[in-house]
Design a protein around this motif. Structure first.
Motif, mmCIF file in Angstrom:
data_model
loop_
_atom_site.group_PDB
_atom_site.id
_atom_site.type_symbol
_atom_site.label_atom_id
_atom_site.label_comp_id
_atom_site.label_asym_id
_atom_site.label_seq_id
_atom_site.Cartn_x
_atom_site.Cartn_y
_atom_site.Cartn_z
ATOM 1 N N ILE A 1 0.831 -1.207 0.000
ATOM 2 C CA ILE A 1 0.000 0.000 0.000
ATOM 3 C C ILE A 1 0.864 1.256 0.000
ATOM 4 N N VAL A 2 1.829 1.292 0.918
ATOM 5 C CA VAL A 2 2.561 2.546 1.128
ATOM 6 C C VAL A 2 3.707 2.683 0.141
ATOM 7 N N ILE A 3 4.492 1.635 -0.014
ATOM 8 C CA ILE A 3 5.691 1.782 -0.835
ATOM 9 C C ILE A 3 5.369 1.606 -2.317
ATOM 10 N N ASP A 4 4.592 0.549 -2.631
ATOM 11 C CA ASP A 4 4.247 0.351 -4.044
ATOM 12 C C ASP A 4 3.056 1.202 -4.471
ATOM 13 N N GLY A 5 2.409 1.804 -3.485
ATOM 14 C CA GLY A 5 1.293 2.691 -3.809
ATOM 15 C C GLY A 5 0.085 1.986 -4.391
ATOM 16 N N ALA A 6 -0.189 0.779 -3.916
ATOM 17 C CA ALA A 6 -1.364 0.070 -4.414
ATOM 18 C C ALA A 6 -2.633 0.797 -3.973
ATOM 19 N N GLN A 7 -3.706 0.533 -4.703
ATOM 20 C CA GLN A 7 -5.006 1.102 -4.375
ATOM 21 C C GLN A 7 -5.454 0.642 -2.983
ATOM 22 N N ALA A 8 -6.102 1.522 -2.247
ATOM 23 C CA ALA A 8 -6.661 1.107 -0.968
ATOM 24 C C ALA A 8 -7.701 0.019 -1.206
ATOM 25 N N PHE A 9 -7.770 -0.900 -0.262
ATOM 26 C CA PHE A 9 -8.738 -1.999 -0.376
ATOM 27 C C PHE A 9 -9.937 -1.708 0.509
ATOM 28 N N ASN A 10 -11.113 -1.918 -0.010
ATOM 29 C CA ASN A 10 -12.317 -1.752 0.800
ATOM 30 C C ASN A 10 -13.293 -2.843 0.399
ATOM 31 N N GLY A 11 -13.449 -3.840 1.244
ATOM 32 C CA GLY A 11 -14.337 -4.939 0.856
ATOM 33 C C GLY A 11 -14.885 -5.680 2.055
ATOM 34 N N ALA A 12 -15.998 -6.339 1.826
ATOM 35 C CA ALA A 12 -16.646 -7.070 2.902
ATOM 36 C C ALA A 12 -16.153 -8.511 2.924
ATOM 37 N N VAL A 13 -16.083 -9.076 4.127
ATOM 38 C CA VAL A 13 -15.734 -10.488 4.254
ATOM 39 C C VAL A 13 -17.007 -11.324 4.337
ATOM 40 N N TYR A 14 -17.899 -10.917 5.222
ATOM 41 C CA TYR A 14 -19.203 -11.569 5.253
ATOM 42 C C TYR A 14 -20.249 -10.612 5.811
ATOM 43 N N THR A 15 -21.504 -10.956 5.565
ATOM 44 C CA THR A 15 -22.586 -10.107 6.024
ATOM 45 C C THR A 15 -23.028 -10.569 7.402
ATOM 46 N N TRP A 16 -22.886 -9.678 8.350
ATOM 47 C CA TRP A 16 -23.219 -10.003 9.736
ATOM 48 C C TRP A 16 -24.725 -10.190 9.853
ATOM 49 N N LEU A 17 -25.444 -9.204 9.400
ATOM 50 C CA LEU A 17 -26.890 -9.379 9.278
ATOM 51 C C LEU A 17 -27.458 -8.287 8.392
ATOM 52 N N VAL A 18 -28.631 -8.560 7.862
ATOM 53 C CA VAL A 18 -29.344 -7.555 7.080
ATOM 54 C C VAL A 18 -30.663 -7.315 7.779
ATOM 55 N N SER A 19 -30.911 -6.076 8.134
ATOM 56 C CA SER A 19 -32.177 -5.785 8.772
ATOM 57 C C SER A 19 -32.694 -4.475 8.217
ATOM 58 N N ASP A 20 -33.949 -4.503 7.794
ATOM 59 C CA ASP A 20 -34.567 -3.261 7.381
ATOM 60 C C ASP A 20 -33.818 -2.615 6.220
ATOM 61 N N GLY A 21 -33.239 -3.438 5.380
ATOM 62 C CA GLY A 21 -32.511 -2.904 4.241
ATOM 63 C C GLY A 21 -31.112 -2.425 4.542
#
Lengths: 660, 506
Positions: free
Chosen positions: A57-77
């Motif tokens: 991330i810092v030295i090679d300047g890769a794109q920041a990662f933002n992703g989900a691993v799993y859905t804890w719960l879905v409620s009310d949308g």
């Protein structure tokens, strides 16, 4: 090397967790060695992978990662997810957390070697590493809160590690409850975020700040408050608990009841900085509320100065460092308030190294002294513990901000930034952080001189057994001493003044105090060098120097004077030794008050009013009525005849009376 | 494959018939046979209840596994069963908890073993009957019948003051139920049948609704229990044997809450809306006031009993904030979260309260005292047990990662949308709940060995560790991955909300 970075991130958190499970649940099976190997291996894997992520991330300047691993719960949308946000800010935190944790793990082999709870301890600290990583790697408020509470749990378990000690189990309950006060605010802040942003995902929230920016809410009727300000202050209350800011700081000094390795790891280097990290992470929100920033700054400044002063009167080596930690956390908080997030996080990093070093050094002294923590019984340890002495000296020099050492760059950046800040409270904060420099130098070198120099005040038995602890203790000291010297020089340009954090931290142009400071050094090829050269012309340098000189004079040259000062200024001394009365106040008002309320509610309302009066009362009334009715059934004819006559008269009266 | 089986009847009647068989084993000479038979029946019932989850259609909100047979045709009473996403998890909770209770009582109950075990089996069938009933008459029969075994359990295997506690328990709950009966009869007469779903659709004017609402409220508030009709619970718990406490806390309290969802809200939506302030106030009093009362307790079971009342406050809060949310925001965002959070809280509290009462039971079996002052330093002699108890205490204090967090979190998030102050007072549980739970943990588990009795304690045995591990696994699973639980209830909750928001007045 790795196809899928998400797998790397998952292993970074899982490795310490697996180590914790092996050491904890199978501690008896794998034995002491097996437990520490499992825990250390887990944390070492996390550290190596974190370095890899840092490079990516810092030295090679890769794109920041933002992703989900799993859905804890879905409620009310609303989707609540567990996921990672890996950018330069989290990558830096991951390296710091895993490195300090690894050092502490190794150190623990030596420090805890005679303890029955050896496996349990390794399990806890590996679990802590897992929780802390979950906290810093989170991409949403839910997981942040999970990590937040999980580190609190481990802190609770570790402060009370020696569960036979009454002081330890008092301290851990206190720590948990005070933190819960902070979490109370924090949770309401999260609820507010969900209400106004419709999501707990950082990215979604930050992308929608414009929509919420001008909204107001009225908590008290007819009082409209900016939603962003309310959210920021509520979240910051959480930070005040975790990062021990006045008035929620009271738990941290008591947390010293825990074993020293965790004082270094949890109560100095990592967990207590979670609040700082959180506010820096939330910079897109805090930037929009000057009120919240002012609040943050004033709280931080107060903590920085007044908690440092308490370090002056403590004689327990760990407590001095604990108050120093409080004070340094105050510095970081001030920087946040001044919108110098980069400087705050930079100080967080340098502080993590040198404060962990100081604590572990203190731990080495404590082992050598056979668990004696009173500095009045130490002195002259320099020649018995050369490595500990030398590394502690480096730590102290870094802490007071000696030019060239890590703490210098971060602390000076903060002081300069606060000097340039114009928000309400900035001048008070500037005074506080400057005065704090003198205080810091004074208590640090008071400790240093009392422990390592001067007369040897320990008893003969202790003295004859004094020797440097084994390499597992000294190696971490050396490895922590290196960054305590060089890390500031290496990263001040990029972290405090450069673009190290990129999009991770957001600063409004009109708040960009670090940019203003950088202008002072415009033209210099390296801000680090320019700062060092410039330092001798600045106030902080001379304040620190005079602090050291004062400490030398009072504790080396004329050790008789402190007692005189103590007598002369007994009022001030009394206030300081009683820690401004916070503890007593909380003990009487909050703890005592709650217990009293509970008792009164229960005794008078539940038992007396509801049970005795209403429930048993109505039962008694029924019984009483039936008793009278039963009395009337005598079985004698004349009683019934009399009753009939009375009844007849009654009936006649009823019918006849209306006719009149 | 199970779709064509009368599954609901099976899970209701298997334990009841099994219970009668267990009774037939008679005296304590055959205690072992009685216990084994009970265990088999409870496990079979649990296995029979599993298809209710696996074959459950999470896409639809109508009743599933429906069975309908005419019972008393003259009054249009049908043996009518069926479940939706709200009742299904509660049935599984019941069949699960019964297995736990049977194992929990295995060595502890030494007298009248067969009768004890049978009481729990019969109770299980009756409680499942309450959750599955779609006919008000069937519901009422199960509802009242269920009291009898519990009355007997406390009255026979209870503590020294059990007679007072049983009578208090019985009169309190019976007092409430009578009003419910009146309301049900009124509804049946007016609508011409005892069909509960028919009640849902039946129009009522506001004055009638309010009377019916209050009648239901008396029944359900006592059961939950809500402040100020809660004082029977601590007494009942203190006197009840461990198994009785577990069932009482884990299932019976949920029946009241379930009643609100099945009766009060859908039958009297306008009364619910106009009296929501009352319900919210009582809920918040339960959360805060009862929390402080719990702090003052010296008896561990009383403390956990009060803690139960406080946690149930979140359930009723979650149910009744929906109207305030609807008023603020026509899109109703956040309302379903309140109800779902409340149901999650019901399920989670089932596990956690069962675990906490079991923990106290484990210590009581050894020390014959529930007084906090008689303990201290239990961790020294019972380290494995202490580790479990700390985990459950943390779950009780709502630590994220345990199921105790999920429901409270959702209700607080939802309450914030209704009103800042609702969330403020509800969130106080973060501090107060931690205070009373961990203070107890400190005084009981931590510290040096307090006395000789603690010195002689032996750590949890295999049977106890089995129960503790099962409960710990469940508490952690639903804390880390609550999604499946929400998934099954979500269409039913949405459906309920839509129905409740439809005024019956025009």
């Amino acid at each position: 090397m790795f196809e899928d970075m998400q797998t790397v991130y998952i292993w970074i958190v899982l490795a310490p967790l697996i180590g914790a499970i092996i050491a904890g649940l199978f501690g008896k099976v794998v034995g002491r060695t097996g437990a520490h190997i499992a825990a250390i291996a887990g944390v070492a894997i996390a550290f190596i992978l974190s370095l890899y992520v840092f490079k990516d991330i810092v030295i090679d300047g890769a794109q920041a990662f933002n992703g989900a691993v799993y859905t804890w719960l879905v409620s009310d949308g609303v989707r609540f997810e567990v996921g990672f946000l890996i950018d330069s800010l989290s990558a830096m935190m991951m390296v710091v957390v895993t490195f300090v944790s690894l050092m502490v793990h190794i150190y623990t082999i030596g420090y805890m070697k005679d303890d029955d709870g050896y496996q349990r301890f390794f399990s806890y600290i590996a679990l802590f590493t897992f929780s802390m990583l979950m906290l810093v790697m989170s991409n949403n408020f839910l997981q942040l809160f999970f990590g937040w509470e999980a580190v609190g749990l481990v802190s609770y378990l570790l402060i009370g590690f020696w569960y036979k000690k009454p002081t330890a189990i008092y301290a851990n309950l206190k720590a948990f409850l005070v933190n819960r006060v902070g979490d109370f605010g924090f949770l309401l802040g999260i609820a507010a975020v969900l209400m106004y942003f419709g999501s707990l995902d950082y990215a979604t929230v930050f992308n929608n700040v414009d929509k919420v920016n001008n909204l107001t809410m009225s908590i008290i009727p007819n009082q409209d408050w900016s939603v962003i300000t309310v959210i920021c202050i509520l979240l910051f209350i959480g930070a005040m608990g975790k990062s021990a800011q006045i008035p929620l700081h009271v738990w941290l000094p008591d947390s010293m009841e825990g074993p020293t390795p965790i004082s270094a790891l949890i109560h100095a280097a990592t967990m207590v900085t979670a609040g700082i990290y959180m506010v820096a992470r939330m910079s897109p929100l805090f930037e929009l509320s000057t009120t919240a920033l002012s609040f943050v700054m004033v709280i931080g400044a107060t903590t920085a100065l007044f908690m440092g002063m308490l370090g002056l009167v403590q004689n327990d080596i760990k407590r001095v460092i604990a108050y120093s930690t409080l004070s340094q956390l105050g510095y970081m908080t001030v920087a946040l308030g001044a919108s110098a997030y980069g400087a705050a996080v930079f100080h967080l990093m340098t502080h993590a190294f040198f404060k962990a070093l100081l604590f572990l050094g203190a731990g080495a002294v404590i082992i050598a002294m056979h668990h004696e923590q009173d500095m009045r019984k130490m002195g002259g340890l320099r020649k018995y513990l050369p490595i500990t002495w030398f590394t502690s000296m480096i730590g102290s020099l870094a802490l007071i901000g000696t030019p060239g050492f890590a703490g210098f760059f971060s602390k000076d950046s903060i002081i300069e930034a606060v000097g340039h800040s114009t928000i309400p409270g900035a001048s008070y904060a500037y005074f506080a952080v400057l005065a704090g420099v003198f205080i810091t130098a004074l208590y640090s070198f008071r400790l240093y001189f009392m422990v390592f120099h001067g007369k040897e005040r320990m008893d003969e038995h202790t003295r004859s057994h004094l020797h440097e602890p084994s390499w597992v203790v000294t190696l971490p000291l050396i490895l922590l001493a290196i960054p305590s010297v060089v890390i500031g020089y290496l990263y001040v340009d990029s972290m405090a003044f450069g673009n190290f954090f990129g999009d991770a931290i957001f600063v409004l142009p009109q708040h960009d105090v670090l940019g203003e400071v950088a202008k002072m050094f415009a033209g210099a090829s390296s801000i680090a060098w320019a700062m060092m050269l410039h330092s001798v012309f600045t106030l902080p340098f001379w304040l620190a120097a005079s602090g050291v000189a004062t400490a030398w004079f009072l504790y080396m040259k004329r050790p008789d004077i402190p007692a005189v000062i103590q007598q002369r200024f007994s009022l001030i001394y009394t206030i300081l030794i009683n820690k401004y009365g916070f503890d007593r106040f909380n003990e009487i008002v909050f703890a005592g008050g709650s217990r009293a309320i509970g008792k009164i509610c229960w005794r008078y309302f539940d038992v007396k009013l509801i049970d005795t009066f209403v429930i048993n009362g109505s039962a008694k009334t029924v019984g009483w009525v039936s008793l009278i009715l039963r009395r009337m059934q005598t079985g004698y004819l004349y009683t019934y005849a009399f009753a009939m006559i009375v009844g007849l008269c009654g009936l006649l009266l009823i019918f006849v009376y209306p006719l009149k | 494959m199970f779709m064509d089986w009368p599954l609901l009847s099976l899970v209701i009647w298997t334990p009841i018939i099994g219970g009668i068989l267990v009774l037939a084993t008679g005296s304590d000479k055959n205690a072992m046979e009685a216990k084994v038979l009970t265990l088999v029946v409870s496990i079979v019932t649990f296995l029979l209840s599993l298809p209710l989850y696996t074959d459950f259609n999470t896409q639809i909100s109508t009743m599933q596994f429906v069975e309908k047979i005419a019972w008393i045709e003259r009054f249009n009473i049908n043996y009518h069963l069926g479940i939706d996403g709200i009742s299904m998890p509660l049935i599984l909770l019941t069949s699960f908890t019964t297995v736990i209770v049977v194992i929990a009582g295995w060595e502890v109950i030494k007298t009248r073993v067969a009768q004890y075990m049978a009481a729990f089996l019969i109770m299980e069938g009756l409680m499942i009957g309450v959750f599955a009933a779609l006919d008000a008459a069937v519901f009422y029969v199960f509802w009242e019948a269920m009291l009898i075994p519990m009355f007997i359990v406390i009255g026979i295997w209870g503590g020294p003051n059990r007679v007072y506690a049983t009578i208090k328990f019985f009169l309190y709950t019976f007092f409430g139920s009578v009003f419910m009966l009146v309301a049900l009869l009124y509804l049946a007469v007016q609508s011409g049948s005892f069909d509960i779903l028919g009640f849902h659709a039946f129009k009522l004017d506001l004055a009638t609704q309010i009377l019916i609402f209050i009648a239901f409220l008396l029944a359900f508030a006592v059961k939950i229990p809500m402040f100020p009709v809660h004082t029977w619970l601590p007494d009942a718990h203190v006197e009840a044997p461990t198994g009785g406490s577990i069932i009482l806390a884990a299932i019976m309290l949920k029946l009241g809450a379930y009643g609100f969802l099945r009766f009060s809200l859908p039958i009297t939506p306008d009364a619910s809306a106009s009296l929501d302030w009352l319900m919210i106030t009582l809920s918040l009093i339960a959360v805060v006031y009862i929390g402080f009362v719990a702090l003052a307790q010296q008896d561990m079971k009383k403390l956990i009993a009060y803690s139960s009342i406080s946690h149930m406050g979140f359930v009723t809060l979650g149910f009744f904030i929906i109207f305030a949310i609807a008023q603020k925001d026509a899109s109703m965002a956040g309302a379903a979260m309140g109800i779902e959070g409340a149901i999650v809280q019901m399920i989670s509290h089932g596990f956690i309260s069962a675990a906490m009462f079991f923990c106290v039971g484990v210590m009581y079996d050894r020390m014959h005292s529930r007084q906090i002052n008689d303990y201290g330093g239990v961790v020294n002699t019972m380290p494995v047990f202490a580790a479990f108890m700390v985990l459950f205490a943390m779950a009780n204090a709502g630590l994220p990662g345990t199921s105790g967090f999920v429901g409270e979190f959702m209700v607080i998030l939802s309450a914030f949308k209704a009103n800042f102050w609702y969330a403020f007072f509800a969130a106080l549980t973060l501090i107060v709940g931690a205070a009373y739970t961990l203070w107890m943990v400190k005084r009981v588990l931590f510290g040096d060995v307090a006395n000789e009795k603690v010195e002689k304690l032996t750590d949890a045995n295999g049977r106890e560790i089995l129960v503790l591990s099962i409960l710990a696994g469940t508490v952690l699973f639903f804390g880390i991955y609550p999604a499946p639980l929400i998934e099954v209830m979500s269409p039913s909750v949405e459906n309920l909300l839509q129905h409740v928001m439809q005024s019956k007045l025009n």
